[in-house]
Scaffold this motif. Structure first.
Motif, mmCIF file in Angstrom:
data_model
loop_
_atom_site.group_PDB
_atom_site.id
_atom_site.type_symbol
_atom_site.label_atom_id
_atom_site.label_comp_id
_atom_site.label_asym_id
_atom_site.label_seq_id
_atom_site.Cartn_x
_atom_site.Cartn_y
_atom_site.Cartn_z
ATOM 1 N N ARG A 425 -1.317 5.953 4.578
ATOM 2 C CA ARG A 425 -2.575 6.578 4.448
ATOM 3 C C ARG A 425 -3.356 5.452 3.414
ATOM 4 O O ARG A 425 -2.542 4.991 2.576
ATOM 5 N N VAL A 426 -4.616 5.442 3.570
ATOM 6 C CA VAL A 426 -5.344 4.847 2.465
ATOM 7 C C VAL A 426 -6.329 5.590 1.880
ATOM 8 O O VAL A 426 -6.919 6.447 2.445
ATOM 9 N N LEU A 427 -6.111 5.898 0.639
ATOM 10 C CA LEU A 427 -6.794 6.809 -0.158
ATOM 11 C C LEU A 427 -7.749 6.492 -1.206
ATOM 12 O O LEU A 427 -7.901 5.323 -1.652
ATOM 13 N N ASP A 428 -8.658 7.274 -1.365
ATOM 14 C CA ASP A 428 -9.859 7.117 -2.557
ATOM 15 C C ASP A 428 -9.344 7.575 -3.804
ATOM 16 O O ASP A 428 -8.064 8.073 -3.987
ATOM 17 N N GLY A 431 -7.870 10.925 -3.903
ATOM 18 C CA GLY A 431 -6.710 11.166 -2.986
ATOM 19 C C GLY A 431 -7.029 11.746 -1.643
ATOM 20 O O GLY A 431 -6.382 12.133 -0.800
ATOM 21 N N LYS A 432 -8.445 11.200 -1.071
ATOM 22 C CA LYS A 432 -8.780 11.680 0.155
ATOM 23 C C LYS A 432 -8.580 10.415 1.246
ATOM 24 O O LYS A 432 -9.014 9.232 0.663
ATOM 25 N N ASP A 433 -8.434 10.767 2.248
ATOM 26 C CA ASP A 433 -8.383 9.709 3.261
ATOM 27 C C ASP A 433 -9.575 8.935 3.395
ATOM 28 O O ASP A 433 -10.667 9.544 3.576
ATOM 29 N N ILE A 439 -11.164 -0.195 1.731
ATOM 30 C CA ILE A 439 -10.045 -0.574 0.783
ATOM 31 C C ILE A 439 -9.740 0.491 -0.022
ATOM 32 O O ILE A 439 -10.750 1.311 -0.689
ATOM 33 N N GLY A 440 -8.573 0.783 -0.152
ATOM 34 C CA GLY A 440 -8.364 1.792 -1.315
ATOM 35 C C GLY A 440 -6.717 1.782 -1.590
ATOM 36 O O GLY A 440 -5.818 0.789 -1.105
ATOM 37 N N ALA A 441 -6.152 2.801 -2.193
ATOM 38 C CA ALA A 441 -4.720 2.986 -2.781
ATOM 39 C C ALA A 441 -3.867 3.316 -1.437
ATOM 40 O O ALA A 441 -4.251 4.296 -0.883
ATOM 41 N N ILE A 442 -2.812 2.408 -1.159
ATOM 42 C CA ILE A 442 -1.962 3.016 0.038
ATOM 43 C C ILE A 442 -0.863 3.657 -0.529
ATOM 44 O O ILE A 442 -0.216 3.521 -1.691
ATOM 45 N N ALA A 443 -0.988 4.746 0.124
ATOM 46 C CA ALA A 443 0.212 5.884 -0.125
ATOM 47 C C ALA A 443 0.830 6.301 0.881
ATOM 48 O O ALA A 443 0.443 6.138 2.300
ATOM 49 N N CYS A 444 1.808 6.858 0.749
ATOM 50 C CA CYS A 444 2.798 7.365 2.073
ATOM 51 C C CYS A 444 3.144 8.925 1.796
ATOM 52 O O CYS A 444 3.567 9.608 0.652
ATOM 53 N N ASP A 479 0.167 -0.477 -3.921
ATOM 54 C CA ASP A 479 -0.491 -1.523 -3.419
ATOM 55 C C ASP A 479 -1.948 -0.901 -3.001
ATOM 56 O O ASP A 479 -1.800 0.267 -2.710
ATOM 57 N N ALA A 480 -2.809 -2.069 -2.927
ATOM 58 C CA ALA A 480 -3.878 -1.533 -2.208
ATOM 59 C C ALA A 480 -4.192 -2.473 -0.964
ATOM 60 O O ALA A 480 -3.750 -3.287 -0.876
ATOM 61 N N GLY A 481 -4.870 -1.852 -0.151
ATOM 62 C CA GLY A 481 -5.357 -2.429 1.144
ATOM 63 C C GLY A 481 -6.131 -1.472 1.878
ATOM 64 O O GLY A 481 -6.658 -0.382 1.635
ATOM 65 N N TYR A 482 -6.171 -1.815 3.225
ATOM 66 C CA TYR A 482 -6.942 -1.032 4.213
ATOM 67 C C TYR A 482 -6.071 -1.026 5.715
ATOM 68 O O TYR A 482 -5.285 -1.661 5.879
ATOM 69 N N MET A 483 -6.852 -0.183 6.518
ATOM 70 C CA MET A 483 -6.239 -0.272 7.899
ATOM 71 C C MET A 483 -7.294 -0.501 8.677
ATOM 72 O O MET A 483 -8.581 0.052 8.575
ATOM 73 N N ASP A 484 -7.159 -1.294 9.541
ATOM 74 C CA ASP A 484 -8.406 -1.499 10.422
ATOM 75 C C ASP A 484 -8.332 -0.487 11.906
ATOM 76 O O ASP A 484 -7.704 0.433 11.918
ATOM 77 N N GLN A 485 -9.239 -0.977 12.622
ATOM 78 C CA GLN A 485 -9.501 0.142 13.807
ATOM 79 C C GLN A 485 -8.459 0.340 14.793
ATOM 80 O O GLN A 485 -8.171 1.379 15.221
ATOM 81 N N ASP A 486 -7.584 -0.783 14.649
ATOM 82 C CA ASP A 486 -6.474 -0.493 15.681
ATOM 83 C C ASP A 486 -5.142 0.131 14.868
ATOM 84 O O ASP A 486 -4.189 0.224 15.220
ATOM 85 N N GLY A 487 -5.446 0.512 13.614
ATOM 86 C CA GLY A 487 -4.291 1.151 12.715
ATOM 87 C C GLY A 487 -3.248 -0.221 12.130
ATOM 88 O O GLY A 487 -2.347 0.222 11.741
ATOM 89 N N TYR A 488 -3.750 -1.172 12.165
ATOM 90 C CA TYR A 488 -3.046 -2.261 11.463
ATOM 91 C C TYR A 488 -3.160 -2.359 10.062
ATOM 92 O O TYR A 488 -4.401 -1.875 9.525
#
Ligand code: COA
Ligand code: AMP
Length: 632
Positions: A425-428, A431-433, A439-444, A479-488
């Motif tokens: 997940r990419v969170l603010d 801790g919200k999706d 771009i946000g914090a990447i958490a699992c 790590d910080a990052g994002y997920m694109d529309q295709d879920g990459y």
């Protein structure tokens, strides 16, 4: 729905079914009671009640099960001009013997053993021998100096340490004795016994009563059998850099590790048992633990151990020579290695000199892979180049293009999609999706799949604080990052003070500690700035103590020498600027991010919280003085 989507969904909806099936590939002394034990959540455990031996699964079952004459490990060392091949039977016998050496020295199940070695077969033998008797190895990278070794000795409190007389770097022999002597002097805990592999390039004096010669001990050792251990018992501790100078002792268990790594060889890498596999890294790093030693052997592959560099040993064709000679079907290395090859051979002219028809995939990880490097490698090698993202903590890929499931279209700059078992997940900040693309914090989401860290060595609270506390129910990757529309997934940067220098993870805090000890330094800050070859390099900013009249250049040189001496050459610490003061927020936080932007020539604005914005111009001037900011 594609095959990947289906498998990924099942792994999250039915983790017990998914990993329980994967666990059938491992030989168990006693089957598990529970695949996923959530009785102590958020401290999840995998395969509780299960009993196995990791070394047995890596060696004995292959040696006795039809692979005895197959090469298990090929050692290729351009820096010493030597090569050796060990079949599964030979490697098992050597490991059993070295396990006997350890046992004769009083090492038993649960005892810790530090392995401080260069890339020689004895390093893998020592690791597997520990696994054989249930001892817990902790490998310390040979490029770390005495002070870093001392920190690990103090934390792991090993009964024994295994080392070598020297490492061999291109054009330079690195004697280990001064390094471990320094560590033993500084550490509050030292091992009872030191086992030393004497190398031809340079021997070292042994201390009577403490030191044991590897070859002599092996000659008279009784082989030791595999000791069954609980799936949840620790297999190893691997220290990694965190925010502070005190490294984190990542714990890996036996059962989940064996299950997950075995699964990845097909799922992530698309390998078949019996094939040759090459990871060009170092056993001092997690990539080396998982993919030089454990995974390929668990799976019955032949693994290549390479003591050399991508360039200079002897040239930028070194990798192609190894691929043509030993015939691996895949190579796994860090993007920086390809940047180095490209710098020296931009046309890839060395590639044409070698015949490597069996070579089908290049895997890259360890640092962000810039699209340019990926496209260059793809163009020159004409095979898929797979970027995948993982960490010491996770032990295997969080995100990948799963070659054994479904090769998805490659998007340069992205390690593709979450691996099975991973709910990324990419969170603010709350801790919200976040929406796709933000771009946000990447958490699992917990639980993490098997093979990942259950905790930190004897530091449950630190584990909780560092990884679980910020986003309850999630593991914070840092790590910080994002997920694109295709879920990459796109992994862009660290959210903490960890930097990545040529695929080596380092803590700016650890370097700051060393600088702060210099008597003429009143205050300091270290940041990672962009480097064309290594991705990032550290830069120090020091404020001199009042009344220091010596030339700055002397202090700068001493700071550089100290970091090399205390942390190691691998920190590549070559730049120190003397500044009048450090820019801070009103609450006293040093503005590293803004200084990094200045050094990298990126647009920057003085943050509203800064005490005195003029300091930033002073910093720019000081960085310019040491050649880090263009003078225009
Ligand atoms: N023991 C002792 N010294 C070591 C060492 C070791 N095991 N590994 C590296 N060093 C030293 C090097 O000799 C060098 O010393 P120097 O400052 O005297 O030149 C210094 O540490 C930096 O080494 P390195 O990071 O290897 O940089 P380099 O400039 O010599 O080479 C690359 C650049 C890109 C070729 C090299 O970094 C590389 O091969 N990177 C691959 C990274 C990798 O495998 N990462 C593992 C994670 S997947
Ligand atoms: P280490 O624990 O040494 O393996 O370093 C892990 C860190 O390296 C991660 O947290 C990331 O910051 C970075 N990293 C590793 N692989 C990748 C990748 N494929 N893309 C981006 N960053 C990566």
């Amino acid at each position: 729905m594609g095959r990947y989507d289906e498998i990924h969904r099942r792994s999250l909806e039915d983790p017990e079914g998914f990993w329980g099936e994967a666990a059938e590939k491992i030989d168990w002394e006693t089957r598990w009671d529970k695949v996923l034990d959530d009785s102590n959540a958020p401290y999840y455990r995998w395969f509780t009640g299960g009993v196995l031996n990791t070394c047995y699964n890596c060696l004995d079952r292959h040696a006795d099960g039809g692979r005895g004459d197959q090469a298990a490990l090929i050692y290729d060392s351009p820096v010493t001009g030597s090569q050796a091949t060990f079949t599964y039977s030979e490697l098992r016998d050597k490991v059993a013997r070295f396990a006997g050496v350890l046992r004769a020295q009083g090492v038993a199940k649960g005892d810790r053993v530090i392995v401080y070695m260069p890339m020689i077969p004895e390093a893998a033998i020592a690791m597997l021998a520990c696994a054989r008797i249930g001892a817990v190895h902790s490998v310390v990278f040979g490029g770390f100096a005495g002070h870093e070794l001392a920190k690990r000795l103090n934390d792991a409190k090993p009964k024994a340490m295994v080392t070598a007389s020297c490492g061999v770097e291109p054009g330079r022999v690195v004697p280990y004795k001064p390094l471990f002597d320094h560590a033993f002097q500084e550490a509050t805990h030292t091992p009872d016994v030191l086992i030393v592999k004497q190398r031809e390039a340079a021997g070292c004096d042994l201390v009577a009563g403490r030191d044991v010669d590897w070859d002599e001990a092996m000659a008279k050792a009784e082989p030791a059998d595999c000791v069954p251990v609980a799936a949840t018992d620790p297999l190893y501790i691997l220290y990694t850099s965190g925010t502070t100078g005190q490294p984190k002792g990542i714990v890996r268990d036996n059962g989940g590790h064996a299950v997950a790594l075995y699964w990845t060889m097909k799922g992530v890498y698309g390998l078949e048992p019996g094939e040759v596999w090459w990871t060009a890294s170092d056993v001092g790093w997690v990539v080396g633990h998982s993919y030089i030693v454990y995974a390929p052997l668990l799976y019955g592959c032949t693994t290549i151990m390479y003591e050399g560099k991508p360039v200079g040993t002897p040239d930028a064709g070194a990798f192609w020579r190894v691929i043509a000679e030993h015939k691996p079907v895949a190579l796994f290395t860090a993007p920086t290695a390809f940047r180095a090859i490209r710098q020296q051979d931009p046309e890839g002219s060395h590639i044409a000199k070698y015949d490597m028809p069996q070579f089908r995939t290049l895997f890259l990880a360890g640092e962000r892979c810039d699209p340019d490097t990926l496209l260059w490698a793809q163009d020159k090698l004409k095979v898929p180049v797979v970027d995948h993202w993982w960490q010491t903590e996770t032990g295997w890929a969080i995100a990948t293009n799963p070659m054994g499931i479904e090769a998805m279209p490659i998007k340069p700059g992205s390690p593709t999609k979450p691996a099975p078992g991973w709910d990324v997940r990419v969170l603010d900040n709350e801790g919200k999706d976040l929406e796709r693309g933000q771009i946000g914090a990447i958490a699992c989401k917990l639980p993490l799949p098997p093979g990942t860290l259950p905790t930190l060595w004897q530091a449950d609270e630190r584990y909780h604080q560092a990884y679980l506390a910020d986003y309850p129910g999630f593991y914070k990757t840092g790590d910080a990052g994002y997920m694109d529309q295709d879920g990459y997934i796109f992994v862009m940067a660290r959210t903490d003070d960890v930097i990545n220098v040529a695929g080596h993870r380092l803590s700016t805090g650890a370097i700051e500690e060393v600088l702060a000890e210099h008597p003429d330094v009143a205050e300091c800050a270290v940041m990672g700035i962009h480097d064309e070859l290594k991705g990032q390099i550290p830069v120090g900013l020091v404020v001199l103590a009042a009344g220091v009249e010596r030339p700055r250049s002397e202090v700068q040189k001493e700071c550089i020498a100290r970091v090399r001496e205390e942390i190691g050459p691998v920190a590549a610490f070559k730049h120190v600027a003397v500044v009048k003061r450090l820019p801070k927020t009103r609450s006293g936080k040093i503005l590293r991010a803004t200084m990094r932007k200045i050094a990298d020539g990126e647009p920057w604005e003085p943050p509203a919280t800064i005490d005195d914005p003029a300091i930033l111009d002073e910093i720019k001037e000081s960085l310019r003085e040491i050649g880090l900011v263009p003078s225009s």
